[in-house]
Enzyme design. Structure first.
Site, PDB file in Angstrom:
ATOM      1  N   CYS A  18       0.852  -1.197   0.000  1.00 32.99           N
ATOM      2  CA  CYS A  18       0.000   0.000   0.000  1.00 32.99           C
ATOM      3  C   CYS A  18       0.889   1.248   0.000  1.00 32.99           C
ATOM      4  CB  CYS A  18      -0.902  -0.007   1.220  1.00 32.99           C
ATOM      5  SG  CYS A  18      -2.020   1.405   1.255  1.00 32.99           S
ATOM      6  N   CYS A  51       0.458   4.926   6.927  1.00 29.43           N
ATOM      7  CA  CYS A  51      -0.187   4.802   8.240  1.00 29.43           C
ATOM      8  C   CYS A  51       0.762   4.069   9.199  1.00 29.43           C
ATOM      9  CB  CYS A  51      -1.500   4.036   8.104  1.00 29.43           C
ATOM     10  SG  CYS A  51      -2.498   4.597   6.701  1.00 29.43           S
ATOM     11  N   CYS A  81       0.343   0.397  10.363  1.00 30.64           N
ATOM     12  CA  CYS A  81      -0.116  -0.652   9.445  1.00 30.64           C
ATOM     13  C   CYS A  81       1.010  -1.489   8.831  1.00 30.64           C
ATOM     14  CB  CYS A  81      -0.959  -0.037   8.339  1.00 30.64           C
ATOM     15  SG  CYS A  81      -1.681  -1.317   7.280  1.00 30.64           S
ATOM     16  N   CYS A 109     -16.562  -9.160   5.712  1.00 29.23           N
ATOM     17  CA  CYS A 109     -15.901  -7.872   5.463  1.00 29.23           C
ATOM     18  C   CYS A 109     -14.666  -8.078   4.588  1.00 29.23           C
ATOM     19  CB  CYS A 109     -15.445  -7.237   6.764  1.00 29.23           C
ATOM     20  SG  CYS A 109     -16.734  -7.125   8.002  1.00 29.23           S
ATOM     21  N   CYS A 128     -19.555  -6.083   3.826  1.00 30.69           N
ATOM     22  CA  CYS A 128     -18.852  -4.862   4.219  1.00 30.69           C
ATOM     23  C   CYS A 128     -17.555  -4.834   3.412  1.00 30.69           C
ATOM     24  CB  CYS A 128     -18.541  -4.897   5.711  1.00 30.69           C
ATOM     25  SG  CYS A 128     -17.643  -3.424   6.280  1.00 30.69           S
ATOM     26  N   CYS A 158     -19.442   1.990   8.621  1.00 32.47           N
ATOM     27  CA  CYS A 158     -18.727   1.337   9.723  1.00 32.47           C
ATOM     28  C   CYS A 158     -17.480   2.197   9.934  1.00 32.47           C
ATOM     29  CB  CYS A 158     -18.356  -0.090   9.306  1.00 32.47           C
ATOM     30  SG  CYS A 158     -17.214  -0.900  10.440  1.00 32.47           S
ATOM     31  N   ARG A 184     -17.968  -2.578  18.010  1.00 35.86           N
ATOM     32  CA  ARG A 184     -17.216  -3.835  17.802  1.00 35.86           C
ATOM     33  C   ARG A 184     -15.890  -3.835  18.553  1.00 35.86           C
ATOM     34  NH1 ARG A 184     -16.590  -4.253  12.260  1.00 35.86           N
ATOM     35  NH2 ARG A 184     -18.790  -4.767  12.269  1.00 35.86           N
TER      36      ARG A 184
HETATM   37  N1  SAM Z   1      -6.624   0.632   3.124  1.00 29.95           N
HETATM   38  C1  SAM Z   1      -7.908   0.896   3.648  1.00 29.95           C
HETATM   39  C2  SAM Z   1      -7.919   2.044   4.619  1.00 29.95           C
HETATM   40  O1  SAM Z   1      -6.906   2.273   5.282  1.00 29.95           O
HETATM   41  O2  SAM Z   1      -8.952   2.688   4.722  1.00 29.95           O
HETATM   42  C3  SAM Z   1      -8.584  -0.296   4.259  1.00 29.95           C
HETATM   43  C4  SAM Z   1      -7.791  -1.302   5.067  1.00 29.95           C
HETATM   44  S1  SAM Z   1      -7.094  -0.708   6.610  1.00 29.95           S
HETATM   45  C5  SAM Z   1      -6.037  -2.054   7.045  1.00 29.95           C
HETATM   46  C6  SAM Z   1      -8.469  -0.779   7.741  1.00 29.95           C
HETATM   47  C7  SAM Z   1      -8.264  -0.312   9.146  1.00 29.95           C
HETATM   48  O3  SAM Z   1      -7.568  -1.302   9.881  1.00 29.95           O
HETATM   49  C8  SAM Z   1      -7.445   0.932   9.390  1.00 29.95           C
HETATM   50  O4  SAM Z   1      -8.183   2.094   9.166  1.00 29.95           O
HETATM   51  C9  SAM Z   1      -7.089   0.799  10.855  1.00 29.95           C
HETATM   52  O5  SAM Z   1      -8.067   1.420  11.663  1.00 29.95           O
HETATM   53  C10 SAM Z   1      -7.101  -0.722  11.083  1.00 29.95           C
HETATM   54  N2  SAM Z   1      -5.742  -1.215  11.350  1.00 29.95           N
HETATM   55  C11 SAM Z   1      -4.741  -1.371  10.469  1.00 29.95           C
HETATM   56  N3  SAM Z   1      -3.628  -1.833  11.068  1.00 29.95           N
HETATM   57  C12 SAM Z   1      -3.937  -1.970  12.384  1.00 29.95           C
HETATM   58  C13 SAM Z   1      -3.195  -2.392  13.522  1.00 29.95           C
HETATM   59  N4  SAM Z   1      -1.914  -2.739  13.432  1.00 29.95           N
HETATM   60  N5  SAM Z   1      -3.808  -2.431  14.719  1.00 29.95           N
HETATM   61  C14 SAM Z   1      -5.115  -2.067  14.812  1.00 29.95           C
HETATM   62  N6  SAM Z   1      -5.859  -1.666  13.778  1.00 29.95           N
HETATM   63  C15 SAM Z   1      -5.287  -1.593  12.570  1.00 29.95           C
HETATM   64 FE1  SF4 Z   2      -2.773   1.269   3.372  1.00 27.72          FE
HETATM   65 FE2  SF4 Z   2      -2.709   0.140   5.757  1.00 27.72          FE
HETATM   66 FE3  SF4 Z   2      -3.046   2.750   5.568  1.00 27.72          FE
HETATM   67 FE4  SF4 Z   2      -5.031   1.085   4.771  1.00 27.72          FE
HETATM   68  S1  SF4 Z   2      -4.254   1.341   6.847  1.00 27.72           S
HETATM   69  S2  SF4 Z   2      -4.274   2.899   3.694  1.00 27.72           S
HETATM   70  S3  SF4 Z   2      -3.805  -0.638   3.983  1.00 27.72           S
HETATM   71  S4  SF4 Z   2      -1.210   1.607   4.941  1.00 27.72           S
END
Ligand code: SAM
Ligand code: SF4
Ligand code: DTB
Length: 330
Positions: free
Chosen positions: A55, A59, A62, A99, A130, A190, A262
């Protein structure tokens, strides 16, 4: 009498709830919960990562960001047949919502078309659908809605000011814009956040305030505990205090009484007792199945055993599902 959900909460009111003595907060949250829900029911969602890793976003929490050296195996968009097999397996294990998550900044029109096919197929199984695919244009939101998508997951993650510290490749306003596009086509939202990224109480209060003052409360609010993944910038962050986590759930329950709150990521690191307290505080939904997107979730058998010990049961099939089952048996 049950009073209708309010959208005019002030920061002072949210702060006052957050600062209540713990037992007063839990007592109030459980009271609100019982007015709107059967306290013994838990909504069951299963996640599948339909496109994994690589990606472009940054973030900090992530493991799927291309910028961090984590142990995630990249996987292009899955074939529709693989998604259907996974959805069938989730349904057989008792999930009512499926989801689909994709590591995109924003899906391209061709990807939206392919995912719309998946959504139609999962709908045909009689499950709620979802998806979480990153930012959506109004056109993409329309196409997903027309495919029958029930919920779009798009988290605000934290307060606007803390957001800037954990993500630089997009803004809090970008998130609000996508949520508006989803709302405008009549899809359910959500939307939640992550606790334990090093944020202050004030950031949690502001996140909850933003969620509870949306034009309509999200249908589901996932509260994730950070899964601190090796290789991400947040890998060494201090673990959140369990009492503060429960406190956040309880305030969410009181502010958004008709919403499914949730208990999301992070459960593998929580004791059964902390999870029990989250359910008492008003959590009434979980991610169920051995995997979240790339990280671990408790075994389904362990969750079923915990639910049994607590006298909890999976939420009854939704209207959508009952109609589908009637259709299939006709
Ligand atoms: N890429 C898309 C986005 O960021 O909107 C969808 C997938 S992203 C992995 C979905 C959500 O997963 C993120 O917004 C975050 O809130 C949660 N998430 C990701 N990594 C995480 C982590 N290490 N611990 C807890 N929640 C996490
Ligand atoms: Fe990409 Fe992870 Fe951020 Fe979603 S949360 S936009 S998968 S880096
Ligand atoms: C949400 O709020 N939590 C889920 C879901 N929405 C998409 C994702 C949690 C991801 C945890 C880290 C991982 O497994 O990669």
């Amino acid at each position: 009498m049950t009073s209708a959900p309010r959208n005019d909460w002030t920061i002072a009111e949210v702060t006052a709830l957050y600062e209540l003595p713990f037992n007063d907060l839990l007592f109030q949250a459980q009271g609100v919960h019982r007015k709107f829900f059967d306290p013994h029911e838990v909504q069951i969602s299963t996640l599948l990562s339909i496109k994994t890793g690589a990606c472009p976003e940054d973030c900090s929490y992530c493991p799927q960001s291309v910028r961090f050296d984590t142990n995630v195996d990249e996987e292009p968009l899955l074939d529709c047949r693989v998604v259907i097999e996974n959805a069938k397996a989730a349904k057989a294990k008792g999930a009512t919502r499926f989801c689909m998550g994709a590591a995109y900044r924003s899906p391209k029109p061709k990807q939206v078309r392919q995912i719309a096919e998946m959504i139609k197929a999962v709908n045909d199984l009689g499950m709620e659908t979802c998806a979480t695919l990153g930012m959506l244009t109004p056109e993409a939101a329309t196409e997903l809605k027309e495919a029958g998508l029930d919920y779009y997951n798009h988290n605000l993650d934290s307060s606007e000011s803390f957001y800037k510290k954990i993500i630089t490749t997009r803004t809090f306003q970008h998130r609000l814009d996508t949520l508006k596009n989803v709302r405008d086509v009549g899809m359910k939202i959500c939307c939640g956040g992550i606790i334990g990224m090093g944020e202050e109480d004030q950031d949690r209060i502001e996140l909850l305030h933003t969620l509870a003052t949306m034009p309509e409360h999200p249908g589901s609010v996932p509260i994730n505990q950070l899964v601190a993944v090796e290789g991400t910038p947040l890998e060494g962050v201090a673990k959140v205090d369990g009492i503060d986590f429960v406190r956040t759930i309880a305030v969410a329950r009181i502010l958004m009484p008709a919403t499914h709150v949730r208990l999301s990521a992070g459960r593998t690191e929580m004791s059964d007792e902390t999870q029990a307290m989250c359910f008492f505080a008003g959590a009434n939904s979980i991610f169920y199945g051995e995997k979240l997107l790339t990280t671990e979730n408790p075994d389904a058998d362990k969750d079923l055993a915990l639910m049994k010990r607590l006298g909890l049961r999976p939420e009854a099939a939704t209207k959508h599902q009952r109609l589908e089952e009637q259709r299939q048996s006709a």
